[in-house]
Design an enzyme around this catalytic site. Structure first.
Site, PDB file in Angstrom:
ATOM      1  N   ASN A 210       0.911  -1.230  -0.111  1.00  0.00           N
ATOM      2  CA  ASN A 210       0.036  -0.137   0.017  1.00  0.00           C
ATOM      3  C   ASN A 210       0.972   1.022  -0.055  1.00  0.00           C
ATOM      4  OD1 ASN A 210       0.700   0.823   2.887  1.00  0.00           O
ATOM      5  ND2 ASN A 210      -0.278  -1.301   3.162  1.00  0.00           N
ATOM      6  N   ASP A 279      -4.391  -6.602   4.791  1.00  0.00           N
ATOM      7  CA  ASP A 279      -5.522  -7.306   5.699  1.00  0.00           C
ATOM      8  C   ASP A 279      -5.441  -8.533   5.167  1.00  0.00           C
ATOM      9  OD1 ASP A 279      -6.616  -5.259   7.747  1.00  0.00           O
ATOM     10  OD2 ASP A 279      -7.374  -4.031   5.851  1.00  0.00           O
ATOM     11  N   LYS A 289       8.792 -17.046 -10.925  1.00  0.00           N
ATOM     12  CA  LYS A 289       8.008 -15.925 -11.309  1.00  0.00           C
ATOM     13  C   LYS A 289       6.884 -16.346 -12.229  1.00  0.00           C
ATOM     14  CE  LYS A 289       8.459 -11.874 -14.316  1.00  0.00           C
ATOM     15  NZ  LYS A 289       9.374 -11.048 -15.504  1.00  0.00           N
ATOM     16  N   PRO A 305      -3.137 -12.031  10.347  1.00  0.00           N
ATOM     17  CA  PRO A 305      -3.455 -11.856  11.586  1.00  0.00           C
ATOM     18  C   PRO A 305      -3.709 -10.345  12.030  1.00  0.00           C
ATOM     19  CG  PRO A 305      -0.931 -12.365  11.497  1.00  0.00           C
ATOM     20  CD  PRO A 305      -1.469 -12.456  10.141  1.00  0.00           C
ATOM     21  N   ASP A 306      -4.671 -10.157  12.987  1.00  0.00           N
ATOM     22  CA  ASP A 306      -4.961  -8.459  13.290  1.00  0.00           C
ATOM     23  C   ASP A 306      -4.046  -8.461  14.592  1.00  0.00           C
ATOM     24  OD1 ASP A 306      -5.793  -6.311  14.367  1.00  0.00           O
ATOM     25  OD2 ASP A 306      -7.788  -6.725  13.621  1.00  0.00           O
ATOM     26  N   ILE A 307      -2.971  -7.561  14.418  1.00  0.00           N
ATOM     27  CA  ILE A 307      -1.862  -7.416  15.075  1.00  0.00           C
ATOM     28  C   ILE A 307      -2.627  -6.381  16.541  1.00  0.00           C
ATOM     29  CG2 ILE A 307       0.258  -6.087  15.731  1.00  0.00           C
ATOM     30  CD1 ILE A 307       0.890  -6.501  12.550  1.00  0.00           C
ATOM     31  N   PHE A 323      -4.784   3.465  14.666  1.00  0.00           N
ATOM     32  CA  PHE A 323      -4.829   4.269  13.646  1.00  0.00           C
ATOM     33  C   PHE A 323      -6.231   3.802  13.065  1.00  0.00           C
ATOM     34  CE2 PHE A 323      -1.856   7.672  13.165  1.00  0.00           C
ATOM     35  CZ  PHE A 323      -1.065   7.487  14.238  1.00  0.00           C
ATOM     36  N   LYS A 337     -13.942   0.726  15.154  1.00  0.00           N
ATOM     37  CA  LYS A 337     -12.898   0.174  14.984  1.00  0.00           C
ATOM     38  C   LYS A 337     -12.315   0.121  16.472  1.00  0.00           C
ATOM     39  CE  LYS A 337     -10.996   0.220  10.495  1.00  0.00           C
ATOM     40  NZ  LYS A 337     -10.379   0.890   9.368  1.00  0.00           N
ATOM     41  N   LYS A 341     -11.912  -3.606  17.884  1.00  0.00           N
ATOM     42  CA  LYS A 341     -10.322  -4.065  18.248  1.00  0.00           C
ATOM     43  C   LYS A 341     -10.291  -3.687  19.805  1.00  0.00           C
ATOM     44  CE  LYS A 341      -8.643  -3.450  13.596  1.00  0.00           C
ATOM     45  NZ  LYS A 341      -7.777  -3.757  12.939  1.00  0.00           N
TER      46      LYS A 341
HETATM   47  O1  PMT Z   1       2.853   5.970   6.384  1.00  0.00           O
HETATM   48  P1  PMT Z   1       2.349   7.206   5.978  1.00  0.00           P
HETATM   49  O2  PMT Z   1       2.715   7.798   4.517  1.00  0.00           O
HETATM   50  O3  PMT Z   1       2.902   8.589   6.751  1.00  0.00           O
HETATM   51  O4  PMT Z   1       0.852   7.353   6.227  1.00  0.00           O
HETATM   52  C1  PMT Z   1       0.446   7.219   7.364  1.00  0.00           C
HETATM   53  C2  PMT Z   1      -0.907   6.213   7.612  1.00  0.00           C
HETATM   54  C3  PMT Z   1      -2.107   6.959   6.766  1.00  0.00           C
HETATM   55  C4  PMT Z   1      -0.269   5.007   7.051  1.00  0.00           C
HETATM   56  C5  PMT Z   1      -1.214   6.214   8.923  1.00  0.00           C
HETATM   57  O5  PMT Z   1      -1.635   7.541   9.463  1.00  0.00           O
HETATM   58  C6  PMT Z   1      -2.363   5.173   9.273  1.00  0.00           C
HETATM   59  O6  PMT Z   1      -3.616   5.611   9.248  1.00  0.00           O
HETATM   60  N1  PMT Z   1      -2.005   4.032   9.593  1.00  0.00           N
HETATM   61  C7  PMT Z   1      -3.025   2.815   9.785  1.00  0.00           C
HETATM   62  C8  PMT Z   1      -3.247   2.360   8.438  1.00  0.00           C
HETATM   63  C9  PMT Z   1      -4.303   1.219   8.473  1.00  0.00           C
HETATM   64  O7  PMT Z   1      -3.942   0.154   8.353  1.00  0.00           O
HETATM   65  O8  PMT Z   1      -5.638   1.474   9.099  1.00  0.00           O
HETATM   66  P2  PMT Z   1      -6.755   0.469   9.027  1.00  0.00           P
HETATM   67  O9  PMT Z   1      -7.847   1.321   9.455  1.00  0.00           O
HETATM   68  O10 PMT Z   1      -6.755  -0.447   8.035  1.00  0.00           O
HETATM   69  O11 PMT Z   1      -6.346  -0.326  10.314  1.00  0.00           O
HETATM   70  C10 PMT Z   1      -6.812  -0.224  11.846  1.00  0.00           C
HETATM   71  C11 PMT Z   1      -5.803  -0.462  12.787  1.00  0.00           C
HETATM   72  O12 PMT Z   1      -5.644  -1.933  12.704  1.00  0.00           O
HETATM   73  C12 PMT Z   1      -4.378   0.086  12.477  1.00  0.00           C
HETATM   74  O13 PMT Z   1      -3.754   0.767  13.575  1.00  0.00           O
HETATM   75  C13 PMT Z   1      -3.685  -0.807  11.899  1.00  0.00           C
HETATM   76  O14 PMT Z   1      -1.851  -0.874  12.141  1.00  0.00           O
HETATM   77  C14 PMT Z   1      -4.121  -2.238  12.814  1.00  0.00           C
HETATM   78  N2  PMT Z   1      -4.117  -3.494  11.931  1.00  0.00           N
HETATM   79  C15 PMT Z   1      -4.683  -3.475  10.485  1.00  0.00           C
HETATM   80  C16 PMT Z   1      -4.703  -4.902  10.083  1.00  0.00           C
HETATM   81  C17 PMT Z   1      -3.800  -5.780  10.513  1.00  0.00           C
HETATM   82  N3  PMT Z   1      -3.894  -7.206   9.981  1.00  0.00           N
HETATM   83  N4  PMT Z   1      -3.275  -5.678  11.923  1.00  0.00           N
HETATM   84  C18 PMT Z   1      -3.381  -4.263  12.466  1.00  0.00           C
HETATM   85  O15 PMT Z   1      -2.909  -4.367  13.454  1.00  0.00           O
END
Ligand code: PMT
Length: 411
Positions: A210, A279, A289, A305-307, A323, A337, A341
């Site tokens: 991403n 995700d 390849k 896995p959801d960390i 975030f 969220k 979470k």
């Molecule tokens: O890195 P930059 O270019 O500075 O951009 C910043 C950012 C936009 C990446 C940052 O501000 C941000 O929003 N980070 C979280 C991105 C994200 O994955 O958001 P989400 O809404 O999909 O996930 C929610 C939360 O679950 C996040 O804290 C994420 O780290 C966490 N997560 C998601 C999926 C997963 N498998 N495990 C997780 O822990």
């Protein structure tokens, strides 16, 4: 000296004999890792040339409030936003008086009013001017307004007198500027931060990833470190240099990030998940390849896995900050969220638009917890991270003192 790697410092130079030390101040700030832009008042240019300041800072000097010829195109608002900190050295009695009264009649005084960054002044003047009631009352106004005072020292003055009013030396000014960023709010605590994207391999040459640059997460790690915490940064692949004094663990995939977090989380009191974790990942990465032979190709994706949720599920769990990256209905989705979470706090941001979110240098965060919502303005990621860390510190200490008094009542 405390490093200021990548810190943006505006050095304001006003008219005073100590302006001859300003070139050295720029060098000391840059030695500590800061990026420096110089703003000079008209009077300052009588004491040291803009060319000298341009040569030592490596950038054109900013002098006029309205400057259509400015090479960088920055106006006072852009400079005010760019700054992580503003140091006015030397600060003349006249400039201190203007700042105390909120007079904004040139670039430097205007940007001091317009910035959200910490501002410090290093006075330089004759001892009589320093001790005059007018200057002393202006200085207390400045300090009441949150402006820091660096010095002055006492000693021989250019006018031949001896007494207080000498500007501090460049080395001292750089050290005090660096210390401006140290808050101590998280002293003694361990913070684990995730940052950047993850790379999920499709085959040896292709990945699913991403747009995350890591800037936001690295800024959070820096702000936590400056708040006095011992910080571990678990980062996906980025082009950034990890902040100094932060333990950095590099990973590639969501699974590797999960494993690194599991390994280090037990010693942390605070977890901040700023990484953009994939995700889904391909169920199987091809060993060779994939050839461009078929008309279409389907990838079978499985959930990673959801960390964040796994950290919230720990017992005892640290303070968990997630975030939320959303393209619409920011508060609604982020609040969902927060609950799903079981996080203590969510920093929500809109993504997919230029100027904030992914890749940009600035971000607009909305902080959401069970007590309410705080919408921050558009800030540099460094400033947004500092606000976030301050919010986290307040939340952590409130939660801890509530927990301590609950335990005390049970005894
Ligand atoms: O890195 P930059 O270019 O500075 O951009 C910043 C950012 C936009 C990446 C940052 O501000 C941000 O929003 N980070 C979280 C991105 C994200 O994955 O958001 P989400 O809404 O999909 O996930 C929610 C939360 O679950 C996040 O804290 C994420 O780290 C966490 N997560 C998601 C999926 C997963 N498998 N495990 C997780 O822990």
């Amino acid at each position: 000296m405390i490093p200021m790697t990548n810190k943006h410092i505006v050095l304001g130079v006003t008219g005073g004999i100590a302006a001859y030390k300003s070139a050295e101040t720029v060098r000391r700030l840059r030695d500590a890792g800061a990026e420096v832009r110089v703003v000079m008042t008209r009077a300052a240019t009588e004491f040291i040339t803009p060319l000298t300041m341009q040569a030592v800072s490596g950038h054109p000097v900013h002098r006029q409030l309205v400057d259509t010829q400015a090479e960088s195109g920055m106006d006072h608002i852009e400079l005010a936003r760019w700054a992580d900190g503003v140091l006015v050295a030397p600060a003349s009695a006249n400039f201190i008086a203007k700042l105390a009264q909120g007079i904004a009649d040139d670039l430097l005084s205007t940007l001091c009013l317009a910035t959200e960054a910490p501002v410090a002044v290093a006075p330089s003047m004759n001892r009589q001017m320093w001790t005059s009631p007018a200057t002393q009352s202006n200085l207390s106004t400045l300090q009441n307004n949150g402006i820091r005072l660096f010095g002055p020292a006492s000693g021989a003055q250019a006018c031949g007198e001896t007494g207080p009013g000498r500007m501090l030396e460049a080395e001292e000014l750089a050290a005090l500027t660096a210390a401006m960023f140290e808050t101590g709010e998280l002293a003694g605590l361990r913070v684990l931060v995730t940052a950047g994207p993850t790379w999920e391999p499709i085959d040896p040459v292709r990945i699913i990833t991403n747009r995350s640059s890591g800037k936001m997460g690295y800024a959070v790690a820096t702000a936590a470190m400056e708040a006095g915490a011992r910080v571990t940064l678990v980062t996906g692949p980025t082009a950034l240099t990890p902040p100094e004094r932060v333990d950095c663990i590099r990973v590639m995939t969501a699974q590797e990030m999960f494993d690194a977090v599991q390994q280090h989380i037990t010693s942390a009191q605070i977890f901040v998940g700023a990484a953009a974790v994939a995700d889904y990942r391909p169920a199987h990465a091809a060993s060779g390849k994939i050839k461009r032979t078929a008309d279409s190709l389907s990838l079978n994706l499985v959930r990673t896995p959801d960390i964040l949720a796994s950290v919230s599920a720990l017992d005892p769990a640290p303070l968990v900050v997630g975030f939320a990256a959303e393209t619409s209905d920011l508060e609604l989705n982020a609040t969902a969220k927060l609950r799903a979470k079981r996080a203590d706090l969510i920093a929500a941001n809109i993504v997919g638009q230029p100027g904030s979110g992914f890749e940009a240098d600035e971000n607009r965060l909305v902080l959401i917890d069970e007590r309410g919502t705080l919408a921050l303005p558009l800030l540099s990621k460094a400033a947004a991270a500092r606000e976030l860390i301050h919010h986290i510190a307040v939340l952590y200490h409130a939660k801890n003192s509530a927990e301590n008094s609950r335990l005390a009542h049970r005894q």
